[in-house]
Design an enzyme around this catalytic site. Structure first.
Site, PDB file in Angstrom:
ATOM      1  N   GLY A   1       1.003  -1.262   0.043  1.00  0.00           N
ATOM      2  CA  GLY A   1       0.070   0.068  -0.093  1.00  0.00           C
ATOM      3  C   GLY A   1       0.810   1.240   0.060  1.00  0.00           C
ATOM      4  O   GLY A   1       1.773   1.356   0.842  1.00  0.00           O
TER       5      GLY A   1
ATOM      6  N   ARG B   1     -17.814  15.111  13.030  1.00  0.00           N
ATOM      7  CA  ARG B   1     -18.595  14.402  11.980  1.00  0.00           C
ATOM      8  C   ARG B   1     -19.529  13.557  12.278  1.00  0.00           C
ATOM      9  O   ARG B   1     -20.822  13.662  11.691  1.00  0.00           O
ATOM     10  CB  ARG B   1     -17.606  13.569  11.096  1.00  0.00           C
TER      11      ARG B   1
ATOM     12  N   GLY C   1       2.010   4.425   3.535  1.00  0.00           N
ATOM     13  CA  GLY C   1       3.129   3.522   2.826  1.00  0.00           C
ATOM     14  C   GLY C   1       4.112   4.184   1.957  1.00  0.00           C
ATOM     15  O   GLY C   1       5.314   4.065   2.081  1.00  0.00           O
TER      16      GLY C   1
END
Length: 637
Positions: A40, A330, A45
């Protein structure tokens, strides 16, 4: 089993320094003997691979995209938090730590979050040195804006393209190491299994997505940086390729999966328009700096928004949460939007939308200023909806966005399998039950640039380099398993596509394991998911072969993993008999509708261990201890 997070002892502010002093080092001349696999190449990454390559390790880096520049981090719009306190508005490392713990509803590990807040300032310095074009004020200083759950301005940004610019910076650092020969890049390569030898992670099995070849790669340590899993809902703000395969395969090999029920539903997304859609589009939370969220006070009001007088509008976030207003976190903003739509006051087709209105800000600051801050987001909105948000309010509605759950890791980012490290969104560690806006980029880069280089060295210093080779029988066994699974998928030749099954799964998950969950709905999901999974393995249709580029085969493999992971997610939500952050159980709410946490019985990390396909996963717990911020009712009113 009671898990130990392996946090250092002593004062919070000294923990990371103390741990770094405790960790073993690898001699510079010996680093080149060690091979590290990074899977990734988004922000976590790419930054990790670049940093480890710069230190002199042999790094092999894999991504399923054709370039690391296509990592999903590129889609992050709004910004990245740091406790620089440039506006001198009262910010500090402790306040960022406090806001993150509170924002996560007291379900994150204190030591990890404080380290994240400490490293946030170094990230900005690192990125500025790389040339990341952060926004600057008239005097030339770095500019800041606010995000949800904070009363200070600590978010650094590059218009609405912050993730893209940060990823280009990390990609530049990674490219330098590729050129230097310390990093070997394997694009269009998907990890399909983790290889564990004598209890240690020793490599991965990879399918070349162009040729179909399945190959083994051995290493002395493996880093998974493969992002989150909210595509389990089918429609989400994630890229279509984002999947759970790498982390779920690691889970099946012994890595514990932590808090899988913690998923974030982002409040500002473009509403769903129909079943033809393959994904949803995020509109940055930063828009709530200057946009006001409202619906008509009267249900069924079909007038155009500009024809509804001010006195007939309900600015419900400002009304319910006067201290934070439109910048409520959120999870809270999403539930509030759902609540007014459930009352029949939603706007747009189907009534599943609320307005995000910039009229006041445009009148106060001018259209040019708003365009300077959010111009590309307004253009994107217009291209998708054919509506000009300068002239009429945007329509927004919550959508699945981010996974706070992930593989369990200790303070060193090491999973329950020695030698397997997990970075960024793929781990569970820093955000508790709800992530605050602009904290995801912060975590990915903290893990990649500043943490993994220290902690992985301690593991490698205790490991003999190159001891296991791809010829080992465990690699052969794992490779045979991957080939056998591919052959089985291709042999079914059923009547429904993998996308058909994904849509059905997404419908089950959104309806029964989505923004609001009940014991009854979770029971329904746990009944239907195995039925759908059984049908998948009898009736999925995959054209072509495995010896070629075959995107239907790729998708089918990922959907097969989602069909198993979804059951674990529902099971985790069922056992957590409380409401916290993004996990809202309807049975557990306060009289005013807010989440009711149960600290006495559920103040822990839930980490699940795979016990075979015929067995039930086993629950382990890591108790969460709050010594620096007392447990308290989370309120933004």
């Amino acid at each position: 089993m009671i898990l130990n997070g392996n946090s250092p002892s002593g004062p919070l502010a000294q923990m990371w320094d103390r741990r770094r002093q405790e960790l073993k080092l690898v001699n510079p001349a010996n680093k080149r003997k060690y091979k590290i696999i990074v899977v990734g190449l988004g922000l976590a990454g790419a930054s990790a691979a670049a940093t480890l390559g710069e230190l002199g390790y042999q790094v092999e880096a894999f991504c399923f995209q054709d370039s690391p520049r296509r990592g999903h981090s590129i889609a992050a719009q709004g910004g990245i938090n740091a406790a620089k306190n440039y506006p001198s508005d009262g910010d500090s490392i402790f306040r960022l730590f406090h806001d993150t713990i509170k924002g996560g509803d007291f379900r994150a590990r204190e030591s990890n979050v404080y380290r994240l807040a400490t490293l946030s300032n170094l990230i900005i310095d690192q990125c500025v040195a790389q040339g990341v074009p952060f926004a600057r004020d008239y005097a030339g200083y770095l500019d800041n804006r606010s995000f949800g759950g904070a009363q200070v301005s600590r978010t650094f940004y590059a218009r609405g393209q912050t993730g893209q610019q940060l990823l280009l910076g990390a990609y530049g650092a990674l490219s330098r190491q590729i050129h230097a020969g310390t990093v070997r890049l394997f694009p269009r390569s998907e990890m399909l299994d983790l290889v564990v030898v004598n209890g240690q992670a020793r490599g991965i099995i990879v399918r070349d997505l162009v040729t179909g070849m399945v190959n083994s790669f051995a290493a002395d340590a493996v880093c998974l940086c493969t992002g989150g899993y909210t595509n389990v809902f089918n429609l989400s703000t994630n890229a279509m390729g984002s999947n759970v395969t790498a982390t779920f395969r690691a889970y099946m090999k012994g890595a514990y999966f932590a808090n899988p029920c913690y998923t974030q539903i982002h409040p500002t997304c473009i509403p769903v328009t129909g079943e033809h859609q393959s994904k949803l589009t995020l509109m940055s939370e930063s828009l709530r700096n200057d946009g006001r969220v409202w619906v008509p006070k009267t249900g069924g009001d079909k007038r155009a928004p500009r024809d509804i007088p001010e006195g007939e509008r309900d600015y419900f976030l400002e009304r319910k949460y006067p201290s934070f207003g439109n910048l409520a976190p959120r999870d809270i903003a999403s539930r509030a939007a759902k609540e007014v739509c459930d009352e029949g006051r939603g706007v747009g087709p189907g009534g599943r939308g609320v307005y995000l209105d910039f009229a006041d800000s445009i009148a106060r600051l001018g259209k040019e200023k708003i365009a300077e801050r959010y111009g590309n987001l307004f253009e994107m909105y217009q291209k998708i909806t054919a509506e000009n948000a300068y002239d009429r309010p945007m329509r927004i509605y919550p959508a699945p966005h981010y996974a706070m759950g992930g593989l369990w890791v200790d303070y060193n980012l090491q999973s329950s399998i020695p030698g397997l490290f997990v970075l960024g969104e793929a781990n569970f560690s820093d955000h508790g039950a709800n992530r605050l806006g602009a904290s995801a980029l912060m975590q990915g880069l903290a893990d990649g640039y500043f943490i993994i280089s220290h902690t992985i060295a301690d593991h490698l210093a205790r490991t003999e380099p190159g001891k296991v080779r791809p010829e080992h029988e465990e690699f052969k066994r794992a490779e045979e398993g991957v080939n056998s699974r591919t052959k089985k998928l291709l042999s079914i030749k059923g009547g429904k596509t993998a996308s058909d099954f994904h849509r059905q799964l997404g419908s089950i998950m959104w309806e029964h394991v989505g923004m609001a969950r009940t014991r009854e709905s979770l029971g329904i999901a746990l009944g239907r998911i195995p039925e759908l999974r059984a049908e998948f393995w009898e009736n999925v249709a995959i054209p072509g072969s495995g010896a070629q580029l075959n995107q239907e085969l790729e998708k089918a493999g990922r959907v097969a993993d989602f069909l198993e992971f979804a059951e674990l997610m529902a099971l985790d939500a069922l056992q957590r008999e409380e409401s916290c952050g993004g996990h809202f159980r309807v049975e557990h709410q306060m009289p005013d509708g807010e989440a009711r946490r149960d600290d006495e019985n559920f103040c822990y990390v839930a980490a699940w261990q795979f016990r075979g396909r015929d067995g039930s996963p086993e629950l382990h717990k890591e108790p969460l201890i709050f010594e620096n911020i007392p447990l308290a009712t989370r309120s933004y009113k």
